[in-house]
Design an enzyme around this catalytic site. Structure first.
Site, mmCIF file in Angstrom:
data_model
loop_
_atom_site.group_PDB
_atom_site.id
_atom_site.type_symbol
_atom_site.label_atom_id
_atom_site.label_comp_id
_atom_site.label_asym_id
_atom_site.label_seq_id
_atom_site.Cartn_x
_atom_site.Cartn_y
_atom_site.Cartn_z
ATOM 1 N N ASP A 1 50.019 33.632 44.902
ATOM 2 C CA ASP A 1 48.562 33.471 44.991
ATOM 3 C C ASP A 1 48.150 32.650 43.767
ATOM 4 O OD1 ASP A 1 45.820 33.624 44.966
ATOM 5 O OD2 ASP A 1 45.711 35.816 44.876
ATOM 6 N N LYS B 1 37.740 27.673 44.086
ATOM 7 C CA LYS B 1 37.912 27.755 42.629
ATOM 8 C C LYS B 1 38.308 26.412 42.032
ATOM 9 C CE LYS B 1 38.052 32.581 42.945
ATOM 10 N NZ LYS B 1 38.729 33.709 43.541
ATOM 11 N N TRP C 1 43.389 41.172 41.931
ATOM 12 C CA TRP C 1 43.714 40.384 43.126
ATOM 13 C C TRP C 1 45.098 40.696 43.666
ATOM 14 C CZ3 TRP C 1 39.695 39.085 45.513
ATOM 15 C CH2 TRP C 1 38.550 38.654 44.840
HETATM 16 C C1 LIG Z 1 39.063 34.733 44.260
HETATM 17 C C2 LIG Z 1 40.466 35.140 44.399
HETATM 18 C C3 LIG Z 1 40.979 35.631 45.611
HETATM 19 C C4 LIG Z 1 40.106 35.920 46.821
HETATM 20 O O1 LIG Z 1 39.613 34.801 47.337
HETATM 21 P P1 LIG Z 1 38.560 34.819 48.560
HETATM 22 O O2 LIG Z 1 38.624 33.381 48.953
HETATM 23 O O3 LIG Z 1 37.244 35.238 48.015
HETATM 24 O O4 LIG Z 1 39.067 35.722 49.608
HETATM 25 C C5 LIG Z 1 42.324 35.920 45.674
HETATM 26 N N1 LIG Z 1 43.130 35.761 44.613
HETATM 27 C C6 LIG Z 1 42.675 35.309 43.430
HETATM 28 C C7 LIG Z 1 43.623 35.151 42.295
HETATM 29 C C8 LIG Z 1 41.335 34.977 43.282
HETATM 30 O O5 LIG Z 1 40.880 34.532 42.119
#
Ligand SMILES: *Cc1c(COP(=O)(O)O)cnc(C)c1O
Length: 361
Positions: A173, A197, A102
């Site tokens: 992030d 998530k 990511w």
């Molecule tokens: C799932 C995830 C993303 C991407 O998320 P989307 O909403 O699918 O674009 C980015 N960073 C991390 C750490 C993730 O787990």
């Protein structure tokens, strides 16, 4: 049919009481005569849903009025693109840690816009891990520094938030571990999470950003919808936001508040420890991440062969434990246990693991 234990990394399990309350209110929300999905995003019935969701999130993360909370469509991936477009001006550079899939994707987006200094690179390391304290090569005068607090695919988590050079804003992030452990969110000038998530349904990212940072950014050449200023100036109502996702997010925030943050954080530690203890007590299972960086949210491990891994996933599913297959890019097993994942499901998995080892080890 009863509900299964859903180990999916996202979209992921939601608190049952949130789903039930949404079900009760689905057709006629709190006597409004219509569903939240059918309401005008500018109407008086919707407004308190929007405002309360923001207020509860601010309270839970402990951020003040120097921050704005934004709902932006396009998930975490859109944030990868928006960050450099808004905050990486011509001639400047940004610090990026490459810690896994990511953060690597986030870095790539920045490289399309400007210069990137790679602060640390452990994306390809096995066992998977995060940069160590002495590894970060921060640069002076970076426009900002970007890190990922939890790499969802590899199952590695930053246990200590690092500090970039003085005056460099820190961006994070936190898609897969936001509100899962004690953390000082005010260390970050911007942090974000794809909602699907740990926060709610898919359809948006929740972004917290310092207002002064947005005010300073030169966005002359950035399309309107891609500017943080657009969303900030319009309270995330410049265009039609994903109102249903925001509503459920707000309900999940109320649930976190009711559960008690500290209680939830303690439960998360306990849940993860139960699985790691089985891995460590066996010569059969092999943890994917270095111990000091093991994630509390995504527990990853291998079995002696890929055949056994496939068998494990299949038999677990038959026993009511779904989505234990590791990410398609890395294989292995991944048990995702976000806030809403019940401890009874962890106990069920742990028993299954012991039994499976006995039969196949
Ligand atoms: C799932 C995830 C993303 C991407 O998320 P989307 O909403 O699918 O674009 C980015 N960073 C991390 C750490 C993730 O787990």
């Amino acid at each position: 049919m009863s509900r299964v234990y859903n180990f999916s990394a996202g979209p992921a399990v939601l608190p049952l009481e949130v789903l039930q309350s949404a079900q009760e209110n689905l057709v006629n929300y709190m006597g409004c005569g219509m569903s939240v999905m059918e309401m005008s995003h500018r109407g008086k019935d919707y407004e308190p849903i929007h405002q309360e969701a923001i207020a509860t999130f601010k309270e839970l993360t402990g951020i003040g009025d120097d921050y704005e909370v934004l709902f932006i469509q396009g998930g975490g991936s859109m944030q990868f693109a928006m960050i450099p477009q808004n905050f990486l001006p011509k001639g400047a550079h940004a610090d990026y840690a490459n810690q896994g899939t990511w953060s690597g994707k986030a870095m790539k987006e920045a490289q399309m816009v400007g210069d990137v200094n790679v602060v640390a690179n452990c994306a390809k390391d096995i066992p998977t891990r995060m940069p160590r304290d002495d590894e970060w090569k921060w640069s002076e005068g970076a426009a900002y520094a970007h890190i990922c607090t939890n790499e969802t695919i590899s199952g590695a988590q930053l246990k200590k938030i690092p500090t970039p050079c003085a005056g460099v804003p820190l961006f994070g992030d936190m898609s897969s571990d936001i509100l899962s452990c004690a953390r000082d969110y005010t260390k970050f000038d911007l942090f974000y999470a794809g909602a699907q998530k740990n926060l709610g349904p898919s359809g948006m990212a929740v972004v917290a950003v310092k207002k002064e940072l947005v005010a300073k950014a030169d966005v002359t050449n950035v399309p309107t919808m891609m500017r943080y200023a657009t969303h900030l100036d319009n309270n995330s109502l410049y265009n039609t936001p994903p109102t249903w996702a925001i509503y459920i997010f707000g309900e999940v925030m109320k649930w976190v508040k009711k559960m008690g943050k500290e209680n939830l954080f303690r439960l998360n530690d306990e849940k993860a420890k139960k699985i790691y203890d089985v891995i460590d007590g066996s010569g059969f299972y092999r943890g994917t991440a270095l111990k000091e960086f093991r994630s509390n949210m995504n527990v990853t491990w291998r079995l002696p062969t890929e055949e056994l891994e496939a068998k494990f996933v299949k038999e677990a599913a038959a026993a009511g434990m779904k989505s234990l297959k590791g990410h398609r890019s890395v294989g292995g097993i991944r048990a995702t246990i976000y806030n809403a994942f019940p401890i009874a499901g962890v106990d069920c998995l742990v028993d299954f693991m012991k039994e499976f080892e006995k039969k196949n080890g």
